[in-house]
Design an enzyme around this catalytic site. Sequence first.
Site, PDB file in Angstrom:
ATOM      1  N   GLY A 166      -1.531  35.227  -6.230  1.00  0.00           N
ATOM      2  CA  GLY A 166      -1.845  34.377  -7.286  1.00  0.00           C
ATOM      3  C   GLY A 166      -1.756  32.867  -6.942  1.00  0.00           C
ATOM      4  N   ALA A 191     -10.074  30.353  -3.844  1.00  0.00           N
ATOM      5  CA  ALA A 191     -10.497  29.064  -4.319  1.00  0.00           C
ATOM      6  C   ALA A 191     -10.413  28.087  -3.279  1.00  0.00           C
ATOM      7  CB  ALA A 191     -10.121  28.690  -5.533  1.00  0.00           C
ATOM      8  N   ALA A 192      -9.104  27.887  -2.661  1.00  0.00           N
ATOM      9  CA  ALA A 192      -8.811  27.152  -1.699  1.00  0.00           C
ATOM     10  C   ALA A 192      -9.626  27.060  -0.446  1.00  0.00           C
ATOM     11  CB  ALA A 192      -7.126  27.125  -1.379  1.00  0.00           C
ATOM     12  N   GLY A 232      -4.333  31.204  -5.459  1.00  0.00           N
ATOM     13  CA  GLY A 232      -5.557  30.518  -5.078  1.00  0.00           C
ATOM     14  C   GLY A 232      -5.956  30.513  -4.186  1.00  0.00           C
ATOM     15  N   SER A 233      -5.679  31.559  -3.034  1.00  0.00           N
ATOM     16  CA  SER A 233      -6.187  31.535  -1.659  1.00  0.00           C
ATOM     17  C   SER A 233      -7.747  31.414  -1.640  1.00  0.00           C
ATOM     18  CB  SER A 233      -5.315  32.563  -0.974  1.00  0.00           C
ATOM     19  OG  SER A 233      -6.410  33.391  -0.299  1.00  0.00           O
ATOM     20  N   ASP A 244      -8.571  28.199 -11.413  1.00  0.00           N
ATOM     21  CA  ASP A 244      -8.392  28.028  -9.875  1.00  0.00           C
ATOM     22  C   ASP A 244      -9.179  26.946  -9.008  1.00  0.00           C
ATOM     23  OD1 ASP A 244      -6.446  30.190  -9.841  1.00  0.00           O
ATOM     24  OD2 ASP A 244      -7.100  31.175  -8.303  1.00  0.00           O
TER      25      ASP A 244
HETATM   26  O1  PMV Z   1      -3.725  35.606  -9.990  1.00  0.00           O
HETATM   27  P1  PMV Z   1      -4.577  34.373 -10.080  1.00  0.00           P
HETATM   28  O2  PMV Z   1      -3.662  33.195  -9.917  1.00  0.00           O
HETATM   29  O3  PMV Z   1      -5.854  34.539  -9.765  1.00  0.00           O
HETATM   30  O4  PMV Z   1      -4.540  34.235 -11.664  1.00  0.00           O
HETATM   31  C1  PMV Z   1      -5.248  34.802 -12.624  1.00  0.00           C
HETATM   32  C2  PMV Z   1      -5.029  34.146 -14.060  1.00  0.00           C
HETATM   33  C3  PMV Z   1      -5.959  34.689 -14.949  1.00  0.00           C
HETATM   34  O5  PMV Z   1      -5.568  34.022 -16.269  1.00  0.00           O
HETATM   35  C4  PMV Z   1      -5.203  36.135 -15.280  1.00  0.00           C
HETATM   36  C5  PMV Z   1      -7.206  35.095 -14.889  1.00  0.00           C
HETATM   37  C6  PMV Z   1      -8.071  34.024 -14.918  1.00  0.00           C
HETATM   38  O6  PMV Z   1      -9.237  33.883 -14.230  1.00  0.00           O
HETATM   39  O7  PMV Z   1      -7.556  33.076 -15.416  1.00  0.00           O
END
Ligand code: PMV
Length: 308
Positions: free
Chosen positions: A100, A105-106, A102-103, A147
Amino acid sequence: MTTQSAPGKVILFGEHAAVYGRPAIAVPVTQVQATATVQDQPRGSGCFISAPDVNHAFRLADAPDQDPLAAIVYETLTHLGAPEPDVTITLRSTIPIASGMGSGAAVSTAIARALAEHLGRPLDADTLSALVFEVERLHHGTPSGIDNTVITRSQPVFFVKDRLVETFAVKSPLHLIIGDTGIPSSTKDVVGDVRAAREERLEHYDSLFRQIGQITVMARGAIVAGELYALGALMDGNHWLLYQLGVSSPEIERLVQAARQADALGAKLSGAGRGGNVIALVQQDTQEAAAEAMRQAGAKNVIATIVS
Ligand code: PMV
C-alpha cells in the site's frame, strides 16, 4: 545518463470509499523512493530494462505480456511519438512491494520521468499522472487514480476520482509511524471483494462510504487547522468504518491497538487492507515508543515520516 526518482505514498483517509467517488487524502513518503536511470547504448542496441532488486532483466522487444515496466516505457514512447531508443533503463526501489505504499505507481513515475527527460521532452505532472494511471489499470483493474496523483505531484492531495486535484497546507507537521504487517495485500482482490459485498448490501456499504467521505472532509479541516488530537480521533473513526467494510485483519488490529496503547493520537490501516500497512499519528516525544510497540506487535518493518 539521466536519473529520476519518485516517492512512496500512504493514504491517510478515504481508501475504498475513493473507488466510489468519495474523497481521499494521500501524502508522499519521501523516506522510500523508486529511482530510474537511463543510459545511452550503441546505435542498434534497442531498449533493455533491468530491475536488479527483483532479479528482472529483459529486452523491451522480448518483454513478458503485460509487464508493467515495459508498459510504462511503451506508454511514454507512444505519448512522445518516439521510436524505441538505444538505452538501458535501470530501476532501483526501496519502496516495499504490495504493502500500500504505491510502489507500482512510483516505479512507473520514475521510469516515465527519466525516459522523457533523457529524450529531451520532460513531462508535466498531469501528463505523467495520466500515463502512470494507464499502467495502474493493469495491476488494479479499476484503480481510483490516487497513487499516480499523489506520487507524480509529490505533495499531500485531497483526491476525488475524475475531479481536479486539490492540494492543501499542513499547519502542524504530521509525525507518522508506518508499520508493515508483512502480509502482502492485493489491491485488486480486496477492491473486488468489497465490490461483491456491496452488491449484496448496497445501502449499508454506501452508508459506510458516505461516512468515510465525511470523516475525510473533516480530516482536511483538521490538518489545515493543525488540530492533531481531532485528526487522531478521525483516524480511529475511519479505521472503525474500514473494519466494518471487512478489510481489516487480526495482524492489522494488533498493530492498531499497539500504537494506540503507546499513546498514538490515532491509528488506522492504510491502503487496501487485509495486510499491508498500519499508520499511526504520533507526537514527536512518543514516536519511538509507538514504533517499538508496533514492532513488538509484529510489524515487519517500521518507517517514521513527517508530512509538512
Ligand atoms: O493499497 P493501495 O495503497 O494501492 O490503496 C488502495 C486504495 C483503494 O482505495 C482501496 C483502491 C483505490 O484504487 O483507490
